[in-house]
Write an enzyme that holds these catalytic residues in place. Structure first.
Site, PDB file in Angstrom:
ATOM      1  CB  CYS A  99      -1.083   0.346   1.562  1.00 17.09           C
ATOM      2  SG  CYS A  99      -1.896   1.654   1.311  1.00 17.09           S
ATOM      3  CB  CYS A 103      -5.205   6.292  -2.818  1.00 17.19           C
ATOM      4  SG  CYS A 103      -3.669   5.505  -3.666  1.00 17.19           S
ATOM      5  CB  THR A 190      -3.482   4.425   4.952  1.00 16.66           C
ATOM      6  OG1 THR A 190      -4.412   3.425   5.062  1.00 16.66           O
ATOM      7  CG2 THR A 190      -2.567   4.649   4.309  1.00 16.66           C
ATOM      8  CD  GLU A 257      -2.878   0.709   7.527  1.00 13.87           C
ATOM      9  OE1 GLU A 257      -1.575  -0.288   7.751  1.00 13.87           O
ATOM     10  OE2 GLU A 257      -2.854   0.719   6.312  1.00 13.87           O
ATOM     11  CG  HIS A 292     -10.399   5.127   0.241  1.00 16.40           C
ATOM     12  ND1 HIS A 292      -9.462   5.205  -0.909  1.00 16.40           N
ATOM     13  CD2 HIS A 292     -10.027   4.404   0.485  1.00 16.40           C
ATOM     14  CE1 HIS A 292      -8.113   4.519   0.224  1.00 16.40           C
ATOM     15  NE2 HIS A 292      -8.070   3.651   0.945  1.00 16.40           N
ATOM     16  CE1 TYR A 296      -8.068   0.663  -0.654  1.00 17.70           C
ATOM     17  CE2 TYR A 296      -9.758  -0.399  -0.246  1.00 17.70           C
ATOM     18  CZ  TYR A 296      -9.417   0.494   0.246  1.00 17.70           C
ATOM     19  OH  TYR A 296      -8.552   0.460   1.398  1.00 17.70           O
ATOM     20  CB  CYS A 299      -4.022   0.208  -4.679  1.00 18.52           C
ATOM     21  SG  CYS A 299      -5.323   0.198  -4.158  1.00 18.52           S
ATOM     22  CD  GLU A 455      -5.230  -0.288   2.612  1.00 14.29           C
ATOM     23  OE1 GLU A 455      -4.498  -0.863   2.273  1.00 14.29           O
ATOM     24  OE2 GLU A 455      -5.133   0.880   3.159  1.00 14.29           O
TER      25      GLU A 455
END
Ligand SMILES: Cc1cc2nc3c(=O)[nH]c(=O)nc-3n(C[C@H](O)[C@H](O)[C@H](O)COP(=O)(O)OP(=O)(O)OC[C@H]3O[C@@H](n4cnc5c(N)ncnc54)[C@H](O)[C@@H]3O)c2cc1C
Length: 496
Positions: A99, A103, A190, A257, A292, A296, A299, A455
């Site tokens: 990650c 983003c 994050t 995180e 968001h 995903y 990423c 995640e």
């Protein structure tokens, strides 16, 4: 300006960010072996923007200033921009297998931009102007901003104002002429420690009783009263072992995180984007979550590409690359991964302009995208574990492989014994086999599984949150009408 990765890392050293880990304050958190891999990941998003080969994906022309900026700071101006965002995320996932943390801020920029415009239209406030000025500052300095939505939430059955401890959702505790004072926390944040700034949004739709919780603002990571407690990850202390390399699986990159605590932090009024207009909390949440959930589809696909490559290498090194079921499993992994990419691109292609002028994704398709993300990476790692074999979790440490301690009757060292018994296809060295299996361990159930698995499940909202949106957007009544037309039903019988 476009910062380089090295400039970004140096910029973090100038901040007075307060970081706690294992019950103690970490002074040099930039070079801390458990934190540094996540900083390297973010640095990649800066360095790629300087590579002419990736300029079209990694940079954009600012709609606010006309300057060339990093795409992570961009307001999407078209469906083409939305698609480039997904492609950029896939690229960053491929380069880091982690990650890369940037983003959440980008998704928050686009959600807050359009929502503040609509709040001002209704209430005559100046939140949109505040936000535009803020984003110009972010773009000009090429800052990374933590998009902070999730509150600790306490008892999930209770609204913010009904919680036993009023701080379990972040709230306004004082309103002043020059700003507000806020108290509470944001959980699971994050990249929060290695961000320059935080952009705070409410976590759920709210009613009048929750007006003090309907708040959005920005503040620097080292604001007075703000501190962070680092979240630990599976196998994280391997990073503290001297000379650790192979056992880490991914030595250079990782995610991050933290719990971000706001201990009565003052926010000046020009950095406030929502302050009590509870009617708009839901819109901000829904828009951020929509972007968001699209993210995903980029990423995780990039990370998936690396996982599939690693599984194929493991098959080569085990000597089973020609087996029909192995080939079929790699096909299935590719099919699942590309399906996720299709979802990311589809919700982008069907995007629409907001009233403020930036583009947002198709909400239904973005929720379908994220719903699939809660499942397919799990299936991809299941297949990767199948192909890898049990050694990925039972292998001795790299110290054993390098050990010169004699154990064998004929004088063999521990290292020689390990290299002998863990050899696979002679086309590869035992170390190569070990490296790829450790990578898979890391992403399937080690530190990187935080980003690739959990995640995928909870980030941008748990699966049920998407099902609620799919129910809202799915328009079952229109589908009933389609069926009636085909079936020749002209009555209005049956429950609506
Ligand atoms: C690795 C990772 C990174 C993240 N990064 C960020 C970030 O950068 N920024 C950010 O803001 N957030 C971030 N999140 C937070 C993420 O958005 C939340 O995890 C998610 O919204 C779920 O919240 P929760 O973890 O509190 O789980 P919970 O809300 O406790 O959910 C657990 C289960 O309870 C169910 N549930 C919860 N409430 C109810 C209810 N009222 N009624 C019925 N069922 C309910 C859920 O559907 C789920 O099945 C991240 C999370 C993870 C795991």
């Amino acid at each position: 300006m476009l910062m380089t990765g090295a400039q970004y890392i140096e910029s973090l050293r100038k901040l007075k960010t307060r970081v706690y880990m294992f019950g103690e304050k970490i002074e040099n958190w930039v070079d801390h072996p458990m934190i540094r891999p996540s900083i390297n990941c973010v640095a990649m998003t800066y360095d790629l923007a300087h590579d002419p080969h990736y300029a079209d994906l990694m940079t954009a022309k600012s709609s606010l200033t006309g300057e060339t900026i990093n795409r992570f700071g961009h307001l999407h101006q078209s469906t083409e921009d939305l698609k480039k965002k997904v492609k950029m995320q896939r690229l960053c996932g491929q380069k880091t297998a982690s990650c890369f943390q940037r983003c959440v801020g980008m998704d928050a920029f686009n959600a807050v931009f359009s929502t503040t415009y609509e709040i001002d239209q209704k209430f005559g406030t100046t939140y949109h102007k505040n936000f535009v000025q803020y984003l110009e500052h972010v773009q000009e300095l090429d800052l990374i901003v933590d998009g902070a939505m999730t509150d600790p939430k306490g008892d999930r059955a209770l609204s913010p104002s009904k919680q036993q401890d009023a701080d379990l959702f972040l709230r306004i505790v004082e309103r002043r002429e020059d700003g507000i004072v806020v108290r509470g926390a944001k959980a699971h944040q994050t990249g929060s420690i290695n961000s320059h700034e935080h952009l705070i949004m409410p976590t759920i739709a709210m009613g009048e009783a929750d007006a003090d919780y309907a708040v959005s603002f920005a503040c620097p990571s080292d604001a007075e009263g703000l501190y962070m407690i680092y979240g630990r990850q599976s196998c994280d202390t391997r990073k503290l072992e001297a000379d650790a390399d192979i056992d880490l699986g991914n030595k250079q990159f990782g995610g991050q995180e933290a719990l971000v605590v706001f201990d009565d932090v003052f926010i000046p009024k020009e950095r406030i984007f929502l302050c009590g207009e509870y009617e708009f909390a839901g819109m901000m949440v829904e828009r951020f979550a929509g972007y968001h959930r699209q993210s995903y589809g980029g990423c995780k696909v990039g990370v998936g590409d690396v996982v599939i490559g690693a599984a194929a290498l493991a098959a080569d090194y085990n000597g089973v690359q020609k087996a029909a079921h192995i080939k079929d499993k790699l096909i299935e992994m590719t099919h699942l991964n590309e399906t996720l990419y299709c979802c990311g691109l589809a919700c982008s292609t069907e995007g629409q302009p907001t009233a403020a002028g930036n583009y947002q994704i198709d909400l239904l398709l973005a929720n379908v995208c994220k719903q699939n993300i809660t499942r397919y990476p799990y299936e991809i790692v299941r297949l990767a574990e199948d192909i890898a074999g049990g050694l990925m979790v039972t292998m001795p440490s790299e110290k054993d492989f390098k050990s010169e301690t004699v154990v064998g009757k004929s004088g063999e060292t521990i290292g020689e014994i390990c290299n002998k018994y863990f050899a696979g296809n002679p086309a590869a060295t035992t170390e190569e086999r070990m490296r790829v299996l450790r990578f898979l361990e890391n992403v399937c159930l080690g530190a990187a599984a935080v980003g690739y698995r959990t995640e995928s499940m909870h980030g941008a909202g748990s699966p049920q949150a998407q099902r609620i949106m799919i129910a809202r957007q799915g328009n079952i009544n229109a589908k009933k009408e389609l069926a009636k037309n085909i079936a020749g039903i002209t009555t209005t019988g049956g429950k609506k």
